[in-house]
Design a protein around this motif. Sequence first.
Motif, PDB file in Angstrom:
ATOM      1  N   PRO A 183       0.839  -1.213   0.000  1.00 33.98           N
ATOM      2  CA  PRO A 183       0.000   0.000   0.000  1.00 33.98           C
ATOM      3  C   PRO A 183       0.866   1.252   0.000  1.00 33.98           C
ATOM      4  O   PRO A 183       2.019   1.234   0.451  1.00 33.98           O
ATOM      5  CB  PRO A 183      -0.794  -0.121   1.308  1.00 33.98           C
ATOM      6  N   ALA A 184       0.302   2.330  -0.482  1.00 35.32           N
ATOM      7  CA  ALA A 184       1.016   3.600  -0.421  1.00 35.32           C
ATOM      8  C   ALA A 184       1.259   3.947   1.042  1.00 35.32           C
ATOM      9  O   ALA A 184       0.370   3.789   1.880  1.00 35.32           O
ATOM     10  CB  ALA A 184       0.202   4.693  -1.096  1.00 35.32           C
ATOM     11  N   PRO A 185       2.466   4.397   1.384  1.00 36.06           N
ATOM     12  CA  PRO A 185       2.759   4.712   2.788  1.00 36.06           C
ATOM     13  C   PRO A 185       1.933   5.889   3.277  1.00 36.06           C
ATOM     14  O   PRO A 185       1.514   6.756   2.504  1.00 36.06           O
ATOM     15  CB  PRO A 185       4.250   5.040   2.772  1.00 36.06           C
ATOM     16  N   THR A 186       1.700   5.903   4.580  1.00 35.88           N
ATOM     17  CA  THR A 186       0.999   7.010   5.218  1.00 35.88           C
ATOM     18  C   THR A 186       1.986   7.783   6.079  1.00 35.88           C
ATOM     19  O   THR A 186       3.034   7.269   6.463  1.00 35.88           O
ATOM     20  CB  THR A 186      -0.157   6.505   6.093  1.00 35.88           C
ATOM     21  N   ARG A 187       1.644   9.006   6.371  1.00 31.55           N
ATOM     22  CA  ARG A 187       2.503   9.826   7.223  1.00 31.55           C
ATOM     23  C   ARG A 187       2.205   9.536   8.681  1.00 31.55           C
ATOM     24  O   ARG A 187       1.051   9.556   9.108  1.00 31.55           O
ATOM     25  CB  ARG A 187       2.287  11.310   6.944  1.00 31.55           C
ATOM     26  N   ALA A 188       3.263   9.251   9.446  1.00 29.93           N
ATOM     27  CA  ALA A 188       3.096   9.003  10.872  1.00 29.93           C
ATOM     28  C   ALA A 188       2.847  10.325  11.586  1.00 29.93           C
ATOM     29  O   ALA A 188       3.304  11.379  11.141  1.00 29.93           O
ATOM     30  CB  ALA A 188       4.340   8.320  11.440  1.00 29.93           C
ATOM     31  N   PRO A 189       2.106  10.295  12.698  1.00 25.60           N
ATOM     32  CA  PRO A 189       1.874  11.526  13.468  1.00 25.60           C
ATOM     33  C   PRO A 189       3.189  12.186  13.881  1.00 25.60           C
ATOM     34  O   PRO A 189       4.158  11.513  14.230  1.00 25.60           O
ATOM     35  CB  PRO A 189       1.107  11.034  14.699  1.00 25.60           C
ATOM     36  N   SER A 190       3.239  13.504  13.808  1.00 22.33           N
ATOM     37  CA  SER A 190       4.459  14.241  14.134  1.00 22.33           C
ATOM     38  C   SER A 190       4.143  15.323  15.157  1.00 22.33           C
ATOM     39  O   SER A 190       3.163  16.054  15.025  1.00 22.33           O
ATOM     40  CB  SER A 190       5.057  14.870  12.877  1.00 22.33           C
ATOM     41  N   ALA A 191       4.980  15.418  16.172  1.00 22.51           N
ATOM     42  CA  ALA A 191       4.782  16.412  17.229  1.00 22.51           C
ATOM     43  C   ALA A 191       5.456  17.730  16.838  1.00 22.51           C
ATOM     44  O   ALA A 191       6.522  18.091  17.329  1.00 22.51           O
ATOM     45  CB  ALA A 191       5.346  15.899  18.546  1.00 22.51           C
ATOM     46  N   GLY A 192       4.853  18.442  15.896  1.00 19.73           N
ATOM     47  CA  GLY A 192       5.364  19.746  15.517  1.00 19.73           C
ATOM     48  C   GLY A 192       6.589  19.721  14.627  1.00 19.73           C
ATOM     49  O   GLY A 192       7.212  20.755  14.407  1.00 19.73           O
TER      50      GLY A 192
END
Length: 551
Positions: free
Chosen positions: A250-259
């Motif tokens: 699957p196309a990769p997703t962006r992981a949550p980022s703290a700012g």
Amino acid sequence: MVKVANKAGYTEEFDFAELPVAEPMQRSLAAAFAARSRGWNSHQSARGYWKRLKSFCMFLSGLESPPEDLGGLTAAMLKRWRALHIGTTAGRGTLAMVRWLLMHDPRLAAGPVAEELARRVPRGKPSKQSYEDVERDRVVLSAQRQFRSALLRIRENTRLLEQWRAGDLAEGSREEMIGRILDRLAETGDVPRTLMPSGRSIVTNHRLLGGTNTKATWGRLFLDRMELTALAVLLTDRFAWNLSLYDRMPAPTRAPSAGETTSVTYQLQVEKRRAGGGWWFSTENITDSGADSQGRLISQALEATAHGRVLASRLQPGTDLLMVSRKHHRRRDHRNLDRPRPVGPLSFGVSDGDAQWWAHGHRLGGSPFQRSRRTTVTREGRPMQHTQGTHESVYVLPDQRVQRASQGVFEDGAHEALAQARAVVFAAQITDGPDPSHQETAIVDCADETTSPWPAPEGGCGADFLLCLACTNAHVHPGHHPRLAHLHEQLHGLRSALDDHTFGARWSDHLLRLEDLRGKVGPAAWHAALTRIKDTDRTTVQLLLKGELAP
């Protein structure tokens, strides 16, 4: 006739009436094949077994007195069959696959034939070696040149398309007219074409576009299959991914980022179907923090495939595969049902044929994926989508490049690694039968509990019964095999039910020791032991796993 369904639900038929053996033998082999097929998830696996089974039937048909059914097989026949194949790597693979089909038939579960089937088939040496530095550089440079050229082409045309959609191009200008064509291309997967009276279609605006070749037409926004293959070569060189992964990634997703604003972390789902036991999927986090970071290639892959992924999702909602390319021939039949079906003019993943053709085009002499994966694994020095045991036995120890680089310390290091491995694998003694002087425990026989590595305060052994597998005082004979094989099965069940931390802390070492014992006993004898499990074995194992047995 046996029908085998792959993971996608498509079926393929195998006609056992074609086999050159008697009808009762055909029926028995069909039953064995059907039973085994429940564990397959691809037609490729089924075809592999079918090919070897046909070879076995040809061998039987050439005997002076071919058996009518499996019950007519003799040890002499199987010895002759083994002698024909044991000398080559391909032959040993054939022996292992046919044996696995035959050994589950109850008529072959005991006697000389069963003993012959239980003989271990030696594992062959890997046919592929890692690349030398010069070889790797040539492969990677070829892939970089091809993919980089495609990425710049798509990037330039995407910029022009965005300007057209924003209304920033002068009406009637060459750029504005090309922008309109690019919008049509993004929506349909092709540039406008004119149907001639002869029935042949031509590119309508070929002079404006600068030609009729793919780079001047649909290649402005889409990768072709060889460019996608070049991207896959780079990904394998960087991440050691198998070729088959690209079909279903699957196309990769962006992981949550703290700012975080200067980097982006992608989450990629990696599927490896050979892992089995519910361990097909894993997630890898890869960060793009700059031009030299690992994640930069992921960002470039997303950029190069963006138009293909958007079009695929529009034509077939829910489609979200990373590795998408534009087909040269839209009407070509899709024959490999183990791979994703095309969507409109788009295809997904990289086939074996693509890999071979790419290598041929760059004069590399063969598909680069196995050797690239091996090179990356040995370069990184750690398991990558495989176990530690596989890493050492399949990738590191047999590799000639690693051997040369480790010359002088290799032998000492190997002995040290073996000693460390033995600390968490099977350490008991394997014997042919029970010794009356030994004391029976829940899973083994004990030669001397007074010299236990885990003494109790009041004397004797204070260890958990499962630690008997790590004790040199313990003895295991064939009478223990059914209970231990059942314990092995139950631990695998726990592995799929528990989280990694819980299983690793409580059960992982015990499972590793049983895996080692299974390798020493041999898979055939191990599976034969599963047919001899008694109720007492099941009860004892259940109590062990509940922690209700004390030494």
